[in-house]
Write a protein that holds these residues in place. Sequence first.
Motif, PDB file in Angstrom:
ATOM      1  N   SER A 188       0.815  -1.216   0.000  1.00  0.00           N
ATOM      2  CA  SER A 188       0.000   0.000   0.000  1.00  0.00           C
ATOM      3  C   SER A 188       0.850   1.267   0.000  1.00  0.00           C
ATOM      4  CB  SER A 188      -0.932   0.014   1.219  1.00  0.00           C
ATOM      5  OG  SER A 188      -1.847  -1.049   1.172  1.00  0.00           O
ATOM      6  N   HIS A 189       2.026   1.187   0.611  1.00  0.00           N
ATOM      7  CA  HIS A 189       2.890   2.362   0.738  1.00  0.00           C
ATOM      8  C   HIS A 189       4.169   2.221  -0.094  1.00  0.00           C
ATOM      9  CE1 HIS A 189       0.357   2.240   4.382  1.00  0.00           C
ATOM     10  NE2 HIS A 189       0.365   3.554   4.280  1.00  0.00           N
ATOM     11  N   ARG A 190       4.124   1.349  -1.093  1.00  0.00           N
ATOM     12  CA  ARG A 190       5.337   1.035  -1.859  1.00  0.00           C
ATOM     13  C   ARG A 190       5.902   2.267  -2.563  1.00  0.00           C
ATOM     14  NH1 ARG A 190       4.780  -2.982  -6.813  1.00  0.00           N
ATOM     15  NH2 ARG A 190       3.758  -1.110  -7.630  1.00  0.00           N
ATOM     16  N   THR A 191       5.056   3.043  -3.226  1.00  0.00           N
ATOM     17  CA  THR A 191       5.559   4.206  -3.960  1.00  0.00           C
ATOM     18  C   THR A 191       6.257   5.179  -3.033  1.00  0.00           C
ATOM     19  OG1 THR A 191       3.830   4.004  -5.631  1.00  0.00           O
ATOM     20  CG2 THR A 191       4.899   6.156  -5.410  1.00  0.00           C
ATOM     21  N   LEU A 192       5.652   5.429  -1.892  1.00  0.00           N
ATOM     22  CA  LEU A 192       6.232   6.355  -0.924  1.00  0.00           C
ATOM     23  C   LEU A 192       7.573   5.846  -0.418  1.00  0.00           C
ATOM     24  CD1 LEU A 192       6.039   8.842   0.840  1.00  0.00           C
ATOM     25  CD2 LEU A 192       4.498   7.592   2.361  1.00  0.00           C
ATOM     26  N   VAL A 193       7.614   4.569  -0.022  1.00  0.00           N
ATOM     27  CA  VAL A 193       8.848   3.992   0.531  1.00  0.00           C
ATOM     28  C   VAL A 193       9.951   3.938  -0.529  1.00  0.00           C
ATOM     29  CG1 VAL A 193       9.884   1.886   1.455  1.00  0.00           C
ATOM     30  CG2 VAL A 193       7.676   2.676   2.331  1.00  0.00           C
ATOM     31  N   THR A 194       9.614   3.464  -1.727  1.00  0.00           N
ATOM     32  CA  THR A 194      10.649   3.312  -2.753  1.00  0.00           C
ATOM     33  C   THR A 194      11.204   4.662  -3.200  1.00  0.00           C
ATOM     34  OG1 THR A 194       8.939   3.171  -4.475  1.00  0.00           O
ATOM     35  CG2 THR A 194       9.804   1.101  -3.603  1.00  0.00           C
ATOM     36  N   ARG A 195      10.349   5.678  -3.319  1.00  0.00           N
ATOM     37  CA  ARG A 195      10.852   6.998  -3.721  1.00  0.00           C
ATOM     38  C   ARG A 195      11.802   7.567  -2.673  1.00  0.00           C
ATOM     39  NH1 ARG A 195       8.332   9.947  -7.880  1.00  0.00           N
ATOM     40  NH2 ARG A 195       9.961  11.485  -7.427  1.00  0.00           N
ATOM     41  N   LEU A 196      11.473   7.387  -1.408  1.00  0.00           N
ATOM     42  CA  LEU A 196      12.347   7.911  -0.357  1.00  0.00           C
ATOM     43  C   LEU A 196      13.662   7.143  -0.285  1.00  0.00           C
ATOM     44  CD1 LEU A 196       9.716   8.638   2.435  1.00  0.00           C
ATOM     45  CD2 LEU A 196      10.972  10.308   1.063  1.00  0.00           C
ATOM     46  N   VAL A 197      13.588   5.824  -0.419  1.00  0.00           N
ATOM     47  CA  VAL A 197      14.817   5.026  -0.407  1.00  0.00           C
ATOM     48  C   VAL A 197      15.700   5.404  -1.594  1.00  0.00           C
ATOM     49  CG1 VAL A 197      15.766   2.695  -0.661  1.00  0.00           C
ATOM     50  CG2 VAL A 197      13.845   3.103   0.890  1.00  0.00           C
ATOM     51  N   ALA A 198      15.106   5.542  -2.769  1.00  0.00           N
ATOM     52  CA  ALA A 198      15.872   5.930  -3.954  1.00  0.00           C
ATOM     53  C   ALA A 198      16.536   7.289  -3.756  1.00  0.00           C
ATOM     54  CB  ALA A 198      14.957   5.955  -5.180  1.00  0.00           C
ATOM     55  N   ALA A 199      15.807   8.239  -3.171  1.00  0.00           N
ATOM     56  CA  ALA A 199      16.362   9.573  -2.945  1.00  0.00           C
ATOM     57  C   ALA A 199      17.531   9.525  -1.969  1.00  0.00           C
ATOM     58  CB  ALA A 199      15.276  10.511  -2.429  1.00  0.00           C
ATOM     59  N   HIS A 200      17.394   8.742  -0.911  1.00  0.00           N
ATOM     60  CA  HIS A 200      18.502   8.595   0.040  1.00  0.00           C
ATOM     61  C   HIS A 200      19.722   7.977  -0.633  1.00  0.00           C
ATOM     62  CE1 HIS A 200      17.021   9.852   3.973  1.00  0.00           C
ATOM     63  NE2 HIS A 200      15.840   9.348   3.661  1.00  0.00           N
ATOM     64  N   ARG A 201      19.494   7.141  -1.644  1.00  0.00           N
ATOM     65  CA  ARG A 201      20.603   6.514  -2.373  1.00  0.00           C
ATOM     66  C   ARG A 201      21.131   7.397  -3.491  1.00  0.00           C
ATOM     67  NH1 ARG A 201      18.235   0.308  -3.044  1.00  0.00           N
ATOM     68  NH2 ARG A 201      18.226  -0.212  -0.812  1.00  0.00           N
ATOM     69  N   GLY A 202      20.528   8.577  -3.652  1.00  0.00           N
ATOM     70  CA  GLY A 202      21.031   9.525  -4.632  1.00  0.00           C
ATOM     71  C   GLY A 202      20.304   9.550  -5.949  1.00  0.00           C
ATOM     72  N   ASP A 203      19.208   8.807  -6.068  1.00  0.00           N
ATOM     73  CA  ASP A 203      18.439   8.789  -7.324  1.00  0.00           C
ATOM     74  C   ASP A 203      17.205   9.661  -7.168  1.00  0.00           C
ATOM     75  OD1 ASP A 203      17.105   8.266  -9.654  1.00  0.00           O
ATOM     76  OD2 ASP A 203      16.462   6.263  -9.083  1.00  0.00           O
ATOM     77  N   THR A 204      17.252  10.851  -7.762  1.00  0.00           N
ATOM     78  CA  THR A 204      16.112  11.758  -7.630  1.00  0.00           C
ATOM     79  C   THR A 204      14.953  11.373  -8.540  1.00  0.00           C
ATOM     80  OG1 THR A 204      17.117  13.224  -9.279  1.00  0.00           O
ATOM     81  CG2 THR A 204      17.567  13.706  -6.962  1.00  0.00           C
ATOM     82  N   SER A 205      15.200  10.520  -9.528  1.00  0.00           N
ATOM     83  CA  SER A 205      14.113  10.122 -10.435  1.00  0.00           C
ATOM     84  C   SER A 205      13.224   9.048  -9.829  1.00  0.00           C
ATOM     85  CB  SER A 205      14.691   9.597 -11.748  1.00  0.00           C
ATOM     86  OG  SER A 205      15.328   8.340 -11.562  1.00  0.00           O
ATOM     87  N   GLY A 206      13.747   8.291  -8.864  1.00  0.00           N
ATOM     88  CA  GLY A 206      12.973   7.224  -8.249  1.00  0.00           C
ATOM     89  C   GLY A 206      12.848   5.987  -9.119  1.00  0.00           C
ATOM     90  N   LYS A 207      13.624   5.905 -10.204  1.00  0.00           N
ATOM     91  CA  LYS A 207      13.469   4.791 -11.146  1.00  0.00           C
ATOM     92  C   LYS A 207      14.251   3.546 -10.735  1.00  0.00           C
ATOM     93  CE  LYS A 207      12.528   7.738 -15.148  1.00  0.00           C
ATOM     94  NZ  LYS A 207      12.976   8.178 -16.501  1.00  0.00           N
ATOM     95  N   THR A 208      15.347   3.716  -9.999  1.00  0.00           N
ATOM     96  CA  THR A 208      16.161   2.554  -9.669  1.00  0.00           C
ATOM     97  C   THR A 208      15.558   1.721  -8.537  1.00  0.00           C
ATOM     98  OG1 THR A 208      17.511   3.837  -8.109  1.00  0.00           O
ATOM     99  CG2 THR A 208      18.269   3.711 -10.395  1.00  0.00           C
TER     100      THR A 208
END
Length: 407
Positions: A188-208
């Motif tokens: 249910s919260h996958r988009t939110l969690v994955t975008r934040l994790v990606a951003a912390h890893r340096g990916d601002t696009s959220g694609k990785t």
Amino acid sequence: MARTRGSLTPQDAMASLSATVQRRWKTWLVSPDEQNSVDLPLHPPTGKATAQDVTAASAWVRSWQNWEKTHPQARVVWVEKSWTAAGLGRQLLPDRLQVAGVDALVSLTGTTRYWRGLVRRFAALAGASPAPAVREAAAAVLPRWRDLDDADLSRVHAVVDWFLAHPSSGLMPRAVPVEGVHGKWLESHRTLVTRLVAAHRGDTSGKTVATLTDLGLVEREAQVRLRLPEGLPGWAGVPGDVTLTWSGAAGLWAEELTGSAPPPVTGVLLVENLETFLALPASPGRMLLWGAGYSARRWATLPWLADLPVWYWGDLDADGFAILSAVRSHLPQVQSVLMDEAAVRRWLQLGTVDSNPDRKNLSALTASEDAARDLLASSGNLRIEQERILLSEAVDALTGAGFYEED
């Protein structure tokens, strides 16, 4: 309140400011220290226009005089204009409305409490001093978290921290050791969690980081539920209602697809909801496939569907049409059933309010399907669940569409 054509009344200006504030929430969350101001033209009437209705023009000026006294957060800029054409010489008129800073804008539009709540919740989600990439990612998915309660906001923060510390855990989603978190919560919260994790890893696009697998988890293979027609070669004694793994379903009739023989079914109906999938009668040569909501997007990529006639029947609501559009993007031959304007008109009395009346553009819909969406929206953002339509009439519609054969 009296006004002249083209001139903004205080009510007009407030409506414009409110719309501006609504558009700027994300920008302010990303750049909280940036000075945000509004300079709104009020378009005072010309002398020629005033000559046509001096009373209205004068009332318009007085309305701004009175408004200015009770709204110290804003500045009304007064400019001398010629009203000679109206026989009034030069007059001092309100020309522009200026509001400087976020605090003044939210105070003026009555959204101070909401804005402070957003700031507090944003800090709970992203941290007190998040990196710019994290701040941008969190703001970009504002609709995903603005209505979460404090407990879920804390869980999101804790889950993101856990995935950053364990990037390759190999756990199943339900085994993530964060209190209150389970497989359904993560989905249910996958988009939110994955975008934040990606951003912390340096990916601002959220694609990785887009799936639970990208978070280092091991997902159980998706399962596809089918109702097979009777008499299929090699399926003697197998129940007609079968559930297969994704890879098993994708591999069905592989030999037929690589050779010259077609799959031993003559058409497939994707049905959004389980109750309807189970209730519909069988038909020789025809297969029923449970779409399971948005899972139908993946089922549409089953290789043996590409060259078969395919029908789709789902709920008459925002999600149902979004699913249909996604399925058709993979299977352009898909024909919808009971998802047109006529169906909405027939069953409108059974409509209930759609809690997610998303009107985003769905490029794969037909004109008739778009007209159905428009009618649902204009009728009060309604939705009509598939299960509420009489089964006998649904069978008649499916027969008319060619899925069932005429008696």
